[in-house]
Design an enzyme around this catalytic site. Structure first.
Site, PDB file in Angstrom:
ATOM      1  CB  THR A   1       4.349   3.271  -6.098  1.00 12.68           C
ATOM      2  OG1 THR A   1       4.284   2.794  -4.763  1.00 12.68           O
ATOM      3  CG2 THR A   1       3.716   4.623  -6.207  1.00 12.68           C
TER       4      THR A   1
ATOM      5  CB  THR B   1       1.132   3.458  -4.052  1.00  7.25           C
ATOM      6  OG1 THR B   1       1.834   2.296  -3.649  1.00  7.25           O
ATOM      7  CG2 THR B   1       0.586   4.163  -2.829  1.00  7.25           C
TER       8      THR B   1
ATOM      9  CG  ASN C   1       2.999  -0.284   0.650  1.00  5.04           C
ATOM     10  OD1 ASN C   1       3.981   0.332   0.236  1.00  5.04           O
ATOM     11  ND2 ASN C   1       2.998  -0.877   1.827  1.00  5.04           N
TER      12      ASN C   1
ATOM     13  CB  SER D   1       3.790   8.597   1.141  1.00  6.04           C
ATOM     14  OG  SER D   1       4.063   8.301  -0.209  1.00  6.04           O
ATOM     15  CB  SER D   2       8.932   7.621  -0.525  1.00  4.07           C
ATOM     16  OG  SER D   2       9.400   7.140   0.703  1.00  4.07           O
TER      17      SER D   2
ATOM     18  N   GLY E   1       8.816   3.271  -6.569  1.00  2.00           N
ATOM     19  CA  GLY E   1      10.125   2.873  -6.036  1.00  2.00           C
ATOM     20  C   GLY E   1      10.278   3.030  -4.534  1.00  2.00           C
TER      21      GLY E   1
HETATM   22  N1  GLY Z   1       3.832   2.963  -0.580  1.00  2.00           N
HETATM   23  C1  GLY Z   1       4.917   3.687  -1.076  1.00  2.00           C
HETATM   24  C2  GLY Z   1       4.895   5.113  -0.682  1.00  2.00           C
HETATM   25  O1  GLY Z   1       3.853   5.644  -0.384  1.00  2.00           O
HETATM   26  O2  GLY Z   1       5.914   5.738  -0.640  1.00  2.00           O
END
Ligand code: GLY
Length: 564
Positions: free
Chosen positions: A375, A393, A395, A446-447, A467
């Site tokens: 990302t 991102t 991904n 998501s993170s 990350g």
């Molecule tokens: N694709 C990583 C996130 O959205 O956390």
């Protein structure tokens, strides 16, 4: 001549020298300015595109948009127009803004679309090629952001068009990655692309992307419709058909950005303003700061056994809750209040033992999924005091590795951020359950944790990172490094990091992590695993002196730029 210059020193204006030609790459790791706007991103040319807008009278939103479009050109591994993202902003007028331009599942998506007839998960399909693609939100996100900007959108896109048309010198990292992924670009795309050539890429080679330039020009001329309708949309749909993808013209036309209320909470005289659902990031941060505060970091040293043990135990419990409860709040019950209220946090941390690791089996039962780490993040602060923190991102690295034939851009593989089968880890090893199951129109969990920290209602820290599941822990540590451990922005970003996410039951540490801390943690039953790099944080800190210290992470080509 092509030059790549990496400057690690601290510059006070006007000492640093940014090259105007795209054949020279000048990476500037940190800068201190006063009364000037600054940009930090994963690539020097993208940061410079943003800084140019600040110099032209634009604000932090203008700079962020120009940087995002430029990253889509110069940083194809994660910068994008074929992906999605989140933005947190605070304005000089006191507004707190959250934009959600996350991808959504296509109308034809369904819960078991990545399972075979026997019910086995097929991660090859959720991670690579056409079927892995969620409906991109990035371009709509930039237009939603533009509501707060000052300059015409056409001007903000122009640096990206120039970079795509004229080309730019690629860095050693980009050359290596393009070579490593050549066979994937060929396998998962229906036609030739700018990323594939007969010979290997070398540092300083010029990457030109004429088809991407044309796509960007269509967006410049027709606005959002230049992407979601007309020729670009036709090319996306045609690409889908060639590879058994399911995104339709209606999916693209119907894509909508969501403006959300940021999640904010107090921490030691600061207010942390961060991303709500469908990011798990804000909830994780609220829980990790909340649990850590119950014991406190006062008197503990950065990366000491006592500090790391406390933070790891907070991370363990927060990530266990992530796997159990979180998903798109338009589809599943929103558990934010339940998970972040003070009583819950106290009860959740009641079994904390400062002398030993709590077994992960004691704090949760759902098995988490794995998430991709590729990302990228943009931090901007302008001289009026507007702060923009935006994480975007595809991904995985280069997303689905599918390039839209004739349109020249990569599509995301964000569908893998859904729980493709309860308990099956995604690319980042995170597991999820029904809350994050696939449904048409739903946003995958998501993170990404774009964050602005306020002090006396003014930006004190602008921060974020790529990350995957390590994003919230990296943002957590970076902020703690500044507020609790009194580190400057450069130290806060570049000190070795650690990460724990409940499952797998290991604490990852970067190279250079203190051996003493590792030994002490092992004595308390922690399993420690070394890993190469955790995150690439872009951080801006407003120091008490009034100086603004902007830092691009030393782990990559990250670079800062500033208003001239
Ligand atoms: N694709 C990583 C996130 O959205 O956390």
């Amino acid at each position: 001549m092509k030059k790549i210059i990496i400057s690690a020193g601290l510059f006070l204006l006007p000492l640093a020298n940014i090259q105007a030609q795209f054949t020279d790459i000048n990476i500037v790791k940190e800068v201190k300015v006063i009364n000037k706007g600054v940009v930090a991103s994963a690539h020097p040319l993208a940061s410079e595109a943003g800084a140019q807008m600040l110099s032209a009278g634009g604000n932090a939103f203008d700079a962020s948009i120009a940087t995002q479009f430029a990253l889509a050109v110069v940083y194809p591994q994660a910068g994008n127009i074929g992906g999605g993202g989140f933005m947190i902003a605070t304005t000089s007028g006191g507004k707190r803004i959250s934009l959600d331009y996350r991808e959504t599942a296509p109308a034809k998506a369904f819960a078991n679309m990545y399972l075979d007839k026997k019910g086995n998960a097929l991660p090859e399909l959720s991670q690579n090629g056409h079927l892995a693609v969620g409906i991109p939100g990035a371009v709509a996100g930039m237009f939603a952001m533009h509501k707060y900007a000052k300059l015409p959108m056409a001007k903000l896109i122009q640096p990206a068009i120039d970079l795509a048309e004229q080309g730019f010198a690629i860095t050693p990292d980009e050359a290596q990655l393009l070579n490593e992924h050549k066979s994937d670009f060929i396998k998962y795309s229906s036609g030739p692309s700018a990323f594939v050539k007969n010979t290997d890429w070398k540092t300083g080679d010029i990457l030109r992307q004429p088809e991407l330039a044309e796509t960007l020009r269509r967006i410049q001329q027709s606005g959002e419709k230049g992407f979601y309708e007309g020729k670009t949309a036709e090319l996306i749909v045609a690409e889908m058909k060639k590879g058994k993808g399911i995104i339709t013209a209606a999916d693209l036309k119907n894509y909508k950005v969501q403006e959300r209320t940021p999640l904010s909470f107090p921490y030691k005289g600061h207010e942390i303003v961060t991303m709500p659902l469908p990011s798990s990031g804000g909830i994780l941060l609220a829980q990790m700061f909340g649990m850590t505060s119950l014991i406190g970091l006062d008197g503990k040293e950065v990366n000491s056994p006592e500090a790391v043990q406390l933070m790891v135990e907070a991370e363990r419990r927060a990530y266990a809750d992530r796997a159990e409860y979180l998903g798109d709040p338009s589809f599943v019950a929103d558990k934010t209040e339940m998970l972040t209220n003070a009583d819950y946090i106290r009860r959740r941390f009641a079994d904390y033992n400062p002398k030993a690791a709590t077994p992960s089996s004691a704090v949760g039962k759902i098995i988490p999924a794995k998430e991709s780490e590729q990302t990228t993040h943009i931090s901007v602060l302008d001289k009026e005091g507007n702060a923009v923190s935006a994480t975007t991102t595809l991904n995985g690295l280069y997303g689905s590795r599918t390039v839209v034939a004739g349109a020249g851009f990569l599509l995301n593989n964000e569908m893998d951020d859904f729980s493709i089968k309860p308990g099956v880890p995604n690319m980042y090893g995170a597991v999820g359950n029904e809350a994050n199951a696939i449904q048409p129109g739903k946003r995958m969990l998501s993170s990404m944790s774009p964050t602005v920290v306020l002090k006396n209602n003014k930006p004190a820290i602008v921060v974020g990172t790529p990350g995957g599941t390590t994003i919230p822990t990296s943002v957590f540590q970076s902020i703690v490094n500044v507020i609790d451990f009194k580190k400057n922005a450069n130290e806060a970003v570049n000190l070795p990091k650690f990460h724990h996410q409940w499952l797998p039951e290991v604490v990852s540490v970067e190279e250079g992590f203190p051996q003493h801390t590792i030994r002490e943690l092992e004595k308390m039953n922690y399993k420690i695993q070394k890993r190469e790099k955790i995150g690439r944080v872009e951080m801006i800190v407003v120091e008490d002196s009034g100086f603004i210290h902007a830092v691009g992470d030393g782990r990559g080509d990250d670079s800062v730029a500033w208003e001239k």
